[in-house]
Write a protein that holds these residues in place. Structure first.
Motif, PDB file in Angstrom:
ATOM      1  N   ASN A 204       0.823  -1.226   0.000  1.00 42.44           N
ATOM      2  CA  ASN A 204       0.000   0.000   0.000  1.00 42.44           C
ATOM      3  C   ASN A 204       0.853   1.270   0.000  1.00 42.44           C
ATOM      4  O   ASN A 204       0.433   2.309   0.513  1.00 42.44           O
ATOM      5  CB  ASN A 204      -0.947   0.032   1.196  1.00 42.44           C
ATOM      6  CG  ASN A 204      -2.049  -0.998   1.087  1.00 42.44           C
ATOM      7  OD1 ASN A 204      -2.490  -1.344  -0.005  1.00 42.44           O
ATOM      8  ND2 ASN A 204      -2.493  -1.507   2.222  1.00 42.44           N
ATOM      9  N   LEU A 205       2.035   1.185  -0.604  1.00 40.47           N
ATOM     10  CA  LEU A 205       2.907   2.357  -0.713  1.00 40.47           C
ATOM     11  C   LEU A 205       2.244   3.389  -1.619  1.00 40.47           C
ATOM     12  O   LEU A 205       1.832   3.082  -2.738  1.00 40.47           O
ATOM     13  CB  LEU A 205       4.265   1.948  -1.283  1.00 40.47           C
ATOM     14  CG  LEU A 205       5.299   3.063  -1.469  1.00 40.47           C
ATOM     15  CD1 LEU A 205       5.734   3.634  -0.123  1.00 40.47           C
ATOM     16  CD2 LEU A 205       6.513   2.539  -2.236  1.00 40.47           C
ATOM     17  N   LEU A 206       2.156   4.620  -1.145  1.00 42.37           N
ATOM     18  CA  LEU A 206       1.438   5.665  -1.863  1.00 42.37           C
ATOM     19  C   LEU A 206       2.407   6.665  -2.485  1.00 42.37           C
ATOM     20  O   LEU A 206       3.269   7.211  -1.793  1.00 42.37           O
ATOM     21  CB  LEU A 206       0.486   6.392  -0.906  1.00 42.37           C
ATOM     22  CG  LEU A 206      -0.560   7.318  -1.530  1.00 42.37           C
ATOM     23  CD1 LEU A 206      -1.592   6.512  -2.315  1.00 42.37           C
ATOM     24  CD2 LEU A 206      -1.250   8.133  -0.440  1.00 42.37           C
ATOM     25  N   PHE A 207       2.269   6.885  -3.791  1.00 39.05           N
ATOM     26  CA  PHE A 207       2.991   7.952  -4.482  1.00 39.05           C
ATOM     27  C   PHE A 207       2.052   9.143  -4.569  1.00 39.05           C
ATOM     28  O   PHE A 207       0.897   8.994  -4.951  1.00 39.05           O
ATOM     29  CB  PHE A 207       3.401   7.507  -5.884  1.00 39.05           C
ATOM     30  CG  PHE A 207       4.598   6.604  -5.929  1.00 39.05           C
ATOM     31  CD1 PHE A 207       5.805   7.049  -6.431  1.00 39.05           C
ATOM     32  CD2 PHE A 207       4.511   5.293  -5.456  1.00 39.05           C
ATOM     33  CE1 PHE A 207       6.914   6.217  -6.480  1.00 39.05           C
ATOM     34  CE2 PHE A 207       5.609   4.456  -5.491  1.00 39.05           C
ATOM     35  CZ  PHE A 207       6.817   4.917  -6.003  1.00 39.05           C
ATOM     36  N   GLN A 208       2.558  10.322  -4.222  1.00 36.57           N
ATOM     37  CA  GLN A 208       1.666  11.479  -4.153  1.00 36.57           C
ATOM     38  C   GLN A 208       2.371  12.747  -4.631  1.00 36.57           C
ATOM     39  O   GLN A 208       3.564  12.933  -4.405  1.00 36.57           O
ATOM     40  CB  GLN A 208       1.184  11.668  -2.706  1.00 36.57           C
ATOM     41  CG  GLN A 208      -0.055  12.510  -2.551  1.00 36.57           C
ATOM     42  CD  GLN A 208      -0.587  12.446  -1.132  1.00 36.57           C
ATOM     43  OE1 GLN A 208       0.055  12.914  -0.202  1.00 36.57           O
ATOM     44  NE2 GLN A 208      -1.775  11.868  -0.952  1.00 36.57           N
ATOM     45  N   THR A 209       1.625  13.627  -5.285  1.00 37.21           N
ATOM     46  CA  THR A 209       2.157  14.908  -5.729  1.00 37.21           C
ATOM     47  C   THR A 209       2.549  15.761  -4.527  1.00 37.21           C
ATOM     48  O   THR A 209       1.792  15.844  -3.548  1.00 37.21           O
ATOM     49  CB  THR A 209       1.100  15.675  -6.558  1.00 37.21           C
ATOM     50  OG1 THR A 209       0.749  14.892  -7.692  1.00 37.21           O
ATOM     51  CG2 THR A 209       1.643  17.023  -7.017  1.00 37.21           C
ATOM     52  N   TYR A 210       3.704  16.388  -4.612  1.00 33.80           N
ATOM     53  CA  TYR A 210       4.149  17.293  -3.550  1.00 33.80           C
ATOM     54  C   TYR A 210       3.541  18.674  -3.797  1.00 33.80           C
ATOM     55  O   TYR A 210       3.641  19.230  -4.889  1.00 33.80           O
ATOM     56  CB  TYR A 210       5.670  17.380  -3.532  1.00 33.80           C
ATOM     57  CG  TYR A 210       6.210  18.361  -2.519  1.00 33.80           C
ATOM     58  CD1 TYR A 210       6.228  18.040  -1.168  1.00 33.80           C
ATOM     59  CD2 TYR A 210       6.697  19.603  -2.917  1.00 33.80           C
ATOM     60  CE1 TYR A 210       6.719  18.938  -0.231  1.00 33.80           C
ATOM     61  CE2 TYR A 210       7.196  20.501  -1.989  1.00 33.80           C
ATOM     62  CZ  TYR A 210       7.200  20.165  -0.648  1.00 33.80           C
ATOM     63  OH  TYR A 210       7.683  21.064   0.272  1.00 33.80           O
TER      64      TYR A 210
END
Length: 409
Positions: A204-210
């Motif tokens: 469930n590793l989340l990539f997210q916009t900074y």
């Protein structure tokens, strides 16, 4: 299974039958729960604590009964917690740490109906201690949050690079206190970080916009989805980088956040404390929801210095009043700077910041009111913790210096 009940208050229980009875649980022994019993006790409640011997819940004078969970496994912990809540003697159950929330989130659906008190919509239990769960609910209820992608395997990277611009954040799902959040500026940084993460951390590793802007913290209390009280602050100083725990905040008024909080309360079904983090975009000034930890923490008690008395809000919760308690700031500046004593002092010691230490000694900005002098037991515990942590850090600092010197020789 061990079970022990200790009494801190020698008054007869019968004398308190008219009072609400609260159970506060702590699995991790985190400092964030140290002043939570005070909030309930000053609201007129009987306070039971459900924790191990080393918990910060015990290092204050405001609990009545102690249920010991020492050496219990997670399964035994939940079983004992469930048996206490099934007795119907408690008016309110509060999970005071992320670990307890995660264990509850992972329990059976049958137990969830009893244990999930921070939310009234059991179908939204994924929010408990889960960054990926919160992101999913934001998408479901159309609550503004940064663009994201849930990582499954290295095969996803091309799609991630197409959808998420750099710099991007990698967020380990079950992490807290800023740990497990990584800012990456290039593909190489992303791939290097992924190789360092364990299999469990990649789940469930989340990539997210900074989002470029201000880190906003909100403390709030809800009852059955209804907002009862909140604070609003800009995080100004942290202990170890942008994503770590804060030790100084600038409290301001922001009425426009109320509509967001009310929507969150209604859609998520929030019921109790919530520690919420937004990023306020530097250009659009829009609030992007980043985190919503459904537990109290260290910034709830000092909120009374800006007119948000969470003890009063607790009383309103129990009396089913709907009054909304808003922050009130100084009229001349509209800003109130507040510091968290233990973190501020430790940061100053570790970084040899004599100016910060001098501010505490000389009571600059009225800092003494943030020291827990109201409770001698807690004050001594805090000082002991500061001393022990300082000695521990200095020992390894000296050891590292000696090792490096010997290596050069």
């Amino acid at each position: 299974m061990k079970f022990k009940l200790l009494v801190n208050n020698d008054e007869s229980q019968n004398k308190h039958l008219h009072q609400a009875r609260i159970l506060i649980a702590d699995r991790k022994n985190s400092e964030i729960g140290a002043e939570v019993p005070y909030l309930f006790k000053t609201a007129g409640c009987i306070v039971d604590v459900f924790c191990s011997n080393g918990s910060w819940l015990l290092k204050n004078s405001f609990w009545d009964y102690y249920i010991c969970t020492e050496e219990l496994s997670d399964i035994e912990y939940i079983k004992l917690l469930k048996s206490n809540l099934e007795s119907d003697k408690y008016d309110w159950f509060v999970a005071a740490d992320d670990t307890t929330l995660r264990i509850i989130n992972e329990c059976s659906a049958e137990d969830a109906e009893l244990l999930i008190k921070p939310i009234i919509n059991v179908e939204n239990r994924m929010i408990l201690g889960s960054k990926a769960g919160l992101d999913s609910l934001c998408q479901k209820y159309d609550i503004l949050t940064p663009a994201s992608y849930l990582f499954d395997s290295f095969k996803d990277l091309d799609k991630i690079y197409e959808q998420i611009p750099f710099p991007m954040l990698l967020k380990v799902d079950q992490s807290s206190g800023g740990k497990g959040v990584f800012l990456c500026h290039s593909k190489r940084e992303v791939e290097d970080r992924l190789t360092k993460l364990s299999v469990k951390e990649k789940k469930n590793l989340l990539f997210q916009t900074y989002i470029f802007g201000e880190n906003i913290s909100v403390e709030a209390l809800f009852r059955n989805g209804l907002l009862l009280a909140y604070t609003y602050s800009i995080v100004s100083k942290t202990t170890n980088g942008e994503f770590s725990a804060s030790y100084e905040r600038k409290y301001v008024e922001c009425p426009e956040v109320e509509s967001i909080l009310k929507k969150m309360g209604k859609c998520f079904g929030l019921n109790g404390f919530s520690s919420i983090t937004f990023m306020r975009d530097g250009k659009s000034r829009a609030h992007y929801l980043i985190e919503s930890d459904l537990r109290p923490q260290v910034w709830f008690k000092p909120a009374k210095h800006i007119g948000v008395d969470f003890s009063l809000a607790i009383s309103n919760y129990l009396l089913q009043k709907t009054d909304l308690i808003r922050p009130t700031l100084p009229k001349d500046s509209g800003v109130q700077v507040m510091c968290y004593f233990p973190r501020s002092i430790l940061f100053a010691i570790f970084h040899f910041d004599m100016l910060e230490i001098l501010k505490w000694i000389c009571n600059i900005q009225g800092r003494w009111k943030y020291i827990p002098l109201y409770d001698p037991r807690l004050f001594v515990s805090v000082i002991e913790s500061i001393i022990k942590t300082t000695i521990y850090r200095m020992y390894f600092f000296v050891k590292r210096r000696v090792f490096c010197s010997a290596k050069k020789i």
